[in-house]
Design a protein around this motif. Structure first.
Motif, PDB file in Angstrom:
ATOM      1  N   ARG A 137       2.907  -9.425  18.835  1.00 52.07           N
ATOM      2  CA  ARG A 137       2.578  -9.857  17.478  1.00 52.07           C
ATOM      3  C   ARG A 137       1.316 -10.721  17.474  1.00 52.07           C
ATOM      4  N   ASP A 138       1.247 -11.685  18.392  1.00 54.12           N
ATOM      5  CA  ASP A 138       0.079 -12.565  18.451  1.00 54.12           C
ATOM      6  C   ASP A 138      -1.190 -11.780  18.787  1.00 54.12           C
ATOM      7  N   ARG A 185      -1.732  -8.615  18.190  1.00 53.61           N
ATOM      8  CA  ARG A 185      -2.053  -7.799  17.028  1.00 53.61           C
ATOM      9  C   ARG A 185      -2.783  -8.641  15.976  1.00 53.61           C
ATOM     10  N   GLU A 186      -2.274  -9.855  15.735  1.00 57.15           N
ATOM     11  CA  GLU A 186      -2.908 -10.737  14.746  1.00 57.15           C
ATOM     12  C   GLU A 186      -4.317 -11.109  15.181  1.00 57.15           C
ATOM     13  N   ARG A 187      -4.504 -11.425  16.465  1.00 52.83           N
ATOM     14  CA  ARG A 187      -5.848 -11.768  16.957  1.00 52.83           C
ATOM     15  C   ARG A 187      -6.794 -10.589  16.822  1.00 52.83           C
ATOM     16  N   GLN A 237      -7.714 -10.234  13.177  1.00 54.76           N
ATOM     17  CA  GLN A 237      -8.598 -11.316  12.730  1.00 54.76           C
ATOM     18  C   GLN A 237      -9.990 -11.204  13.329  1.00 54.76           C
ATOM     19  N   ASN A 297     -13.437  -9.015   8.315  1.00 53.71           N
ATOM     20  CA  ASN A 297     -12.105  -9.548   7.979  1.00 53.71           C
ATOM     21  C   ASN A 297     -12.284 -10.893   7.310  1.00 53.71           C
ATOM     22  N   HIS A 309     -10.020 -13.096   6.833  1.00 50.60           N
ATOM     23  CA  HIS A 309      -9.018 -14.060   7.304  1.00 50.60           C
ATOM     24  C   HIS A 309      -9.403 -14.672   8.633  1.00 50.60           C
ATOM     25  N   ARG A 363      -6.997 -19.532  11.231  1.00 49.10           N
ATOM     26  CA  ARG A 363      -6.443 -20.228  12.392  1.00 49.10           C
ATOM     27  C   ARG A 363      -7.413 -21.171  12.990  1.00 49.10           C
TER      28      ARG A 363
END
Length: 100
Positions: A81-82, A84-86, A89, A94, A96, A100
């Motif tokens: 999950r982490d 994928r988010e990185r 981003q 992007n 977003h 973070r």
């Protein structure tokens, strides 16, 4: 000491001539041992207690393994999950990127 070595040397050929037990003979000996234990309630109770402890210990070990597997799977899912988010981003364009 010398006498012990001489006796051992004399007995060594005899051990080589000894016939190993056949599976049937081994089974018969085991049956005799089992019958003797059945005739000895103390021995039978001790064996049952030992088996119960082994079963309980195996259950605890299995539970520990299950817990470790669940924790490992959760860590791997979190990493996926982490990552994928990185990855999302870090994509150009992007909006977003600064979250973070």
């Amino acid at each position: 000491m010398k006498n012990v070595l001489i006796i051992a040397a004399l007995l060594l050929p005899l051990t080589a001539m000894a016939q190993p037990l056949t599976p049937q003979q081994q089974h018969q000996r085991q049956q005799i041992r089992n019958q003797q234990m059945m005739n000895n309630p103390t021995q039978q109770r001790m064996q049952q207690e030992s088996q119960s402890r082994q079963i309980q210990q195996q259950g605890r070990l299995n539970q520990g393994i299950q817990n470790q597997q669940q924790q490992q799977q959760q860590r791997l899912q979190n990493q996926i999950r982490d990552n994928r988010e990185r990855t999302i981003q870090s994509q150009p364009g992007n909006n977003h990127n600064n979250l973070r």
